[in-house]
Design a protein around this motif. Structure first.
Motif, mmCIF file in Angstrom:
data_model
loop_
_atom_site.group_PDB
_atom_site.id
_atom_site.type_symbol
_atom_site.label_atom_id
_atom_site.label_comp_id
_atom_site.label_asym_id
_atom_site.label_seq_id
_atom_site.Cartn_x
_atom_site.Cartn_y
_atom_site.Cartn_z
ATOM 1 N N PHE A 1 -17.874 9.982 -122.467
ATOM 2 C CA PHE A 1 -18.201 11.291 -122.967
ATOM 3 C C PHE A 1 -19.558 11.244 -123.654
ATOM 4 C CE2 PHE A 1 -15.294 9.151 -125.865
ATOM 5 C CZ PHE A 1 -15.942 9.214 -127.086
ATOM 6 N N GLY A 2 -20.192 12.411 -123.710
ATOM 7 C CA GLY A 2 -21.504 12.515 -124.317
ATOM 8 C C GLY A 2 -21.411 12.921 -125.771
ATOM 9 N N THR A 3 -22.299 12.390 -126.575
ATOM 10 C CA THR A 3 -22.341 12.689 -127.998
ATOM 11 C C THR A 3 -23.797 12.878 -128.417
ATOM 12 O OG1 THR A 3 -22.664 10.455 -128.878
ATOM 13 C CG2 THR A 3 -20.407 11.051 -128.280
ATOM 14 N N PRO A 4 -24.044 13.344 -129.639
ATOM 15 C CA PRO A 4 -25.423 13.405 -130.125
ATOM 16 C C PRO A 4 -26.026 12.023 -130.392
ATOM 17 C CG PRO A 4 -24.038 14.935 -131.336
ATOM 18 C CD PRO A 4 -23.124 14.077 -130.501
ATOM 19 N N ARG A 5 -25.204 10.980 -130.285
ATOM 20 C CA ARG A 5 -25.692 9.609 -130.516
ATOM 21 C C ARG A 5 -25.685 8.757 -129.250
ATOM 22 N NH1 ARG A 5 -22.584 8.501 -136.167
ATOM 23 N NH2 ARG A 5 -23.820 9.965 -137.373
ATOM 24 N N GLY A 6 -25.525 9.380 -128.094
ATOM 25 C CA GLY A 6 -25.538 8.645 -126.844
ATOM 26 C C GLY A 6 -24.305 8.909 -126.011
ATOM 27 N N LEU A 7 -23.974 7.970 -125.193
ATOM 28 C CA LEU A 7 -22.871 8.067 -124.250
ATOM 29 C C LEU A 7 -21.826 7.032 -124.613
ATOM 30 C CD1 LEU A 7 -22.092 9.389 -121.482
ATOM 31 C CD2 LEU A 7 -23.223 7.456 -120.407
ATOM 32 N N ALA A 8 -20.550 7.408 -124.530
ATOM 33 C CA ALA A 8 -19.471 6.478 -124.860
ATOM 34 C C ALA A 8 -18.415 6.527 -123.770
ATOM 35 C CB ALA A 8 -18.854 6.827 -126.210
ATOM 36 N N ALA A 9 -17.766 5.402 -123.520
ATOM 37 C CA ALA A 9 -16.686 5.325 -122.532
ATOM 38 C C ALA A 9 -15.631 4.350 -123.028
ATOM 39 C CB ALA A 9 -17.230 4.854 -121.186
ATOM 40 N N TRP A 10 -14.379 4.658 -122.767
ATOM 41 C CA TRP A 10 -13.263 3.783 -123.108
ATOM 42 C C TRP A 10 -12.981 2.908 -121.896
ATOM 43 C CZ3 TRP A 10 -10.790 2.510 -127.401
ATOM 44 C CH2 TRP A 10 -9.559 1.886 -127.310
ATOM 45 N N ARG A 11 -13.065 1.605 -122.084
ATOM 46 C CA ARG A 11 -12.830 0.685 -120.969
ATOM 47 C C ARG A 11 -12.215 -0.595 -121.505
ATOM 48 N NH1 ARG A 11 -17.768 -0.633 -117.322
ATOM 49 N NH2 ARG A 11 -17.311 1.434 -116.566
ATOM 50 N N ASP A 12 -11.142 -1.027 -120.875
ATOM 51 C CA ASP A 12 -10.484 -2.296 -121.221
ATOM 52 C C ASP A 12 -10.134 -2.385 -122.707
ATOM 53 O OD1 ASP A 12 -10.732 -3.142 -118.547
ATOM 54 O OD2 ASP A 12 -12.731 -3.949 -118.942
ATOM 55 N N GLY A 13 -9.638 -1.265 -123.270
ATOM 56 C CA GLY A 13 -9.165 -1.270 -124.644
ATOM 57 C C GLY A 13 -10.225 -1.163 -125.719
ATOM 58 N N GLU A 14 -11.472 -0.857 -125.328
ATOM 59 C CA GLU A 14 -12.521 -0.693 -126.330
ATOM 60 C C GLU A 14 -13.567 0.301 -125.851
ATOM 61 O OE1 GLU A 14 -13.988 -4.646 -126.834
ATOM 62 O OE2 GLU A 14 -15.388 -4.471 -125.197
ATOM 63 N N PHE A 15 -14.328 0.827 -126.801
ATOM 64 C CA PHE A 15 -15.403 1.744 -126.457
ATOM 65 C C PHE A 15 -16.648 0.977 -126.055
ATOM 66 C CE2 PHE A 15 -13.090 5.006 -128.845
ATOM 67 C CZ PHE A 15 -13.231 6.062 -127.959
ATOM 68 N N ARG A 16 -17.317 1.479 -125.061
ATOM 69 C CA ARG A 16 -18.622 0.978 -124.631
ATOM 70 C C ARG A 16 -19.610 2.090 -124.941
ATOM 71 N NH1 ARG A 16 -21.819 -1.750 -120.640
ATOM 72 N NH2 ARG A 16 -23.791 -1.505 -121.675
ATOM 73 N N ASN A 17 -20.738 1.781 -125.541
ATOM 74 C CA ASN A 17 -21.737 2.777 -125.912
ATOM 75 C C ASN A 17 -23.075 2.488 -125.259
ATOM 76 O OD1 ASN A 17 -20.237 4.343 -128.001
ATOM 77 N ND2 ASN A 17 -20.090 2.306 -128.896
ATOM 78 N N TRP A 18 -23.703 3.539 -124.787
ATOM 79 C CA TRP A 18 -25.061 3.472 -124.260
ATOM 80 C C TRP A 18 -25.907 4.429 -125.080
ATOM 81 C CZ3 TRP A 18 -20.757 3.826 -121.166
ATOM 82 C CH2 TRP A 18 -20.566 2.826 -120.227
ATOM 83 N N ASN A 19 -27.101 3.997 -125.454
ATOM 84 C CA ASN A 19 -28.025 4.873 -126.167
ATOM 85 C C ASN A 19 -29.459 4.490 -125.809
ATOM 86 O OD1 ASN A 19 -28.885 2.734 -127.978
ATOM 87 N ND2 ASN A 19 -26.953 3.027 -129.055
ATOM 88 N N HIS A 20 -30.395 5.175 -126.434
ATOM 89 C CA HIS A 20 -31.809 4.940 -126.134
ATOM 90 C C HIS A 20 -32.205 3.481 -126.395
ATOM 91 C CE1 HIS A 20 -36.067 5.739 -125.776
ATOM 92 N NE2 HIS A 20 -36.259 5.161 -126.945
ATOM 93 N N ASP A 21 -31.713 2.911 -127.473
ATOM 94 C CA ASP A 21 -32.120 1.555 -127.853
ATOM 95 C C ASP A 21 -31.528 0.454 -126.989
ATOM 96 O OD1 ASP A 21 -33.679 2.552 -129.933
ATOM 97 O OD2 ASP A 21 -31.988 2.499 -131.332
ATOM 98 N N ASN A 22 -30.285 0.613 -126.515
ATOM 99 C CA ASN A 22 -29.646 -0.495 -125.810
ATOM 100 C C ASN A 22 -29.574 -0.341 -124.299
ATOM 101 O OD1 ASN A 22 -27.441 1.163 -125.204
ATOM 102 N ND2 ASN A 22 -26.060 0.192 -126.656
#
Length: 77
Positions: A1-22
């Motif tokens: 899902f999209g947020t004001p702080r980047g993109l997040a996804a639930w996978r394998d029991g944890e959140f994965r985050n993508w943003n400008h820095d990473n």
């Protein structure tokens, strides 16, 4: 899902985050998402369109910052 702080996804029991820095996302303010028929994830942000390739984003935007045409509010295949 999209947020004001980047993109997040639930996978394998944890959140994965993508943003400008990473991940190279053009902007952290995610406005819309589309997974196309080939499985490619497209992300519209306040500063351009992005395509996920592996773990990094390829960004498409106009180089002049703060141009109204850089804001992507919706996507359609």
């Amino acid at each position: 899902f999209g947020t004001p702080r980047g993109l997040a996804a639930w996978r394998d029991g944890e959140f994965r985050n993508w943003n400008h820095d990473n991940s190279g996302l053009s902007h952290n303010d995610v406005r819309c998402l589309l997974r196309d028929r080939e499985g490619t994830l497209w992300v519209g942000t306040s500063y351009g369109l992005n395509r996920l390739r592996g773990d990094r984003f390829q960004s498409f935007f106009e180089a002049a910052q703060d141009q109204p045409f850089n804001v992507v509010l919706s996507l359609h295949e």
